[in-house]
Design an enzyme around this catalytic site. Structure first.
Site, PDB file in Angstrom:
ATOM      1  N   TYR A   1     135.381 -16.703  29.848  1.00 46.31           N
ATOM      2  CA  TYR A   1     135.365 -15.705  30.917  1.00 46.31           C
ATOM      3  C   TYR A   1     135.151 -14.303  30.311  1.00 46.31           C
ATOM      4  O   TYR A   1     134.327 -13.526  30.800  1.00 46.31           O
ATOM      5  CB  TYR A   1     136.700 -15.781  31.662  1.00 46.31           C
ATOM      6  CG  TYR A   1     136.905 -14.772  32.757  1.00 46.31           C
ATOM      7  CD1 TYR A   1     136.191 -14.854  33.948  1.00 46.31           C
ATOM      8  CD2 TYR A   1     137.840 -13.748  32.615  1.00 46.31           C
ATOM      9  CE1 TYR A   1     136.407 -13.936  34.969  1.00 46.31           C
ATOM     10  CE2 TYR A   1     138.055 -12.837  33.633  1.00 46.31           C
ATOM     11  CZ  TYR A   1     137.337 -12.937  34.804  1.00 46.31           C
ATOM     12  OH  TYR A   1     137.551 -12.027  35.805  1.00 46.31           O
TER      13      TYR A   1
ATOM     14  N   ASP B   1     124.946 -19.247  47.137  1.00 44.95           N
ATOM     15  CA  ASP B   1     125.286 -19.821  45.831  1.00 44.95           C
ATOM     16  C   ASP B   1     124.573 -18.945  44.802  1.00 44.95           C
ATOM     17  O   ASP B   1     123.343 -18.952  44.720  1.00 44.95           O
ATOM     18  CB  ASP B   1     124.774 -21.259  45.789  1.00 44.95           C
ATOM     19  CG  ASP B   1     124.939 -21.893  44.419  1.00 44.95           C
ATOM     20  OD1 ASP B   1     125.409 -21.201  43.486  1.00 44.95           O
ATOM     21  OD2 ASP B   1     124.592 -23.078  44.276  1.00 44.95           O
TER      22      ASP B   1
HETATM   23  N1  SER Z   1     142.905 -11.567  36.590  1.00 45.93           N
HETATM   24  C1  SER Z   1     141.884 -12.292  35.897  1.00 45.93           C
HETATM   25  C2  SER Z   1     142.398 -13.560  35.335  1.00 45.93           C
HETATM   26  O1  SER Z   1     143.580 -13.674  35.159  1.00 45.93           O
HETATM   27  C3  SER Z   1     141.317 -11.459  34.791  1.00 45.93           C
HETATM   28  O2  SER Z   1     140.258 -10.703  35.232  1.00 45.93           O
HETATM   29  O3  SER Z   1     141.630 -14.422  35.059  1.00 45.93           O
END
Ligand code: SER
Length: 321
Positions: free
Chosen positions: A143, A53
């Protein structure tokens, strides 16, 4: 030689990177680490596996010491669409997890960490066609923000701390998977093959003209391994290389599939969350820095990829029936 640890080995890239690394360096040399998602049988049967983890610093340190790790491929991540919905988990894995891996690697004398970034590290203000290697990065997804943090942190450890960290901004990756992917924005380009083979139809969640940079998995694996093996002295960048192979839209990919499966039909049900993410990402990438500094060159275009994907997915889905 010291061993290689792959975190996130149950994910899309891990499933293919682990066997490729074992083939290259020996099965005993590559330790595949999973956490929540079970590791695929091929990864379990092929060599050592463990549970890590990445939000737990102690577990990373113990694993590095136990297996004598010299290189870490850090793939654990919460992908773009899921991270928007699960902010806390996204933060813990994508930001704290990477920090833990780098700190543990430094503390334990690991030689190298390879931590992929993504086209998500760019944002709506970035020039989109072709996106330069060094340009405006103001992503508007969690992200993407974590990926920018990862790039900057990787460059910091490489230049200030003395830990060799490398990373490349992967585009959407197309690969022959065991199960349908769910967490990413570029997943349609994998799901379309499940639909085409099983039902000869697919409902796409992005608009027909959404152009995104994409790459077939064998090229992604080649890029990751080539960058990991590149001569450090030649690298001017470290954790932030653009790598490109092809760019296409859902309509173009559907057209390429229809050439091979004439009955294939695609319709659209737009997912506003993923459409907004895709609209903030580059349409194509300038990867001249990667070509210059470590000899990057892709092998697959869209037609080569579609031929190979249809062949491999047919075999995989037949076996599963
Ligand atoms: N392929 C990934 C996504 O769609 C992007 O890095 O989240």
């Amino acid at each position: 030689m010291k061993r290689i640890l792959v975190t996130g080995a149950a994910g899309q890239i891990g499933q293919d990177l682990v066997p490729a690394l074992r083939e290259r360096y020996g099965s005993d040399m590559v330790v595949a680490a999973g956490h929540r998602k079970p590791l695929p049988g091929s990864v379990i049967r092929g060599g050592p596996t463990t549970a890590v983890d990445v939000t737990d610093y102690g577990q990373i340190v113990d694993t590095i010491r136990k297996y004598g790790i010299g290189t870490i491929h850090h793939l654990s991540t919460i992908l773009s669409a899921l991270a928007e919905q699960e902010r806390q988990r996204g933060h813990e894995v994508n930001i704290n997890g990477l920090y833990n891996v780098l700190e543990a690697a430094h503390a334990c004398g690991v030689e190298r960490v390879v931590a992929p970034s993504s086209i998500a590290a760019f944002g709506p203000e970035t020039p989109r066609e072709p996106t330069p290697n060094d340009t405006i990065q103001k992503p508007n997804t969690l992200y993407g923000i974590a990926k920018v943090f990862g790039e900057l942190l990787g460059n910091y450890y490489s230049t200030k701390v003395g830990l060799d960290v490398r990373g490349l901004r992967l585009p959407g990756i197309v690969s022959c998977m065991d199960q349908e992917p769910t967490a990413g924005t570029t997943d349609y380009a994998v799901l379309i093959f499940f639909g085409a083979i099983r039902e000869k139809r697919y409902t796409c969640f992005l608009k027909p003209d959404t152009r995104l940079p994409m790459m077939y998995m064998p090229d992604a694996i080649k890029a990751i391994i080539d960058l990991a093996e590149a001569d450090f002295a030649r690298l001017r960048h470290h954790a932030d290389f653009n790598v490109a192979a092809m760019s296409f839209t859902p309509a173009e990919l559907a057209g390429a599939i229809r050439k091979r499966i004439p009955e294939f039909e695609m319709d659209y049900e737009i997912d506003p969350l993923r459409q907004a993410i895709a609209d903030s990402w580059p349409r194509s990438l300038d990867d001249s820095a990667a070509r210059r500094e470590w000899g990057w060159e892709p092998g697959y275009d869209m037609d080569g990829m579609v031929d190979d994907m249809l062949d491999k997915m047919r075999k995989k889905l037949q076996k599963a029936d």
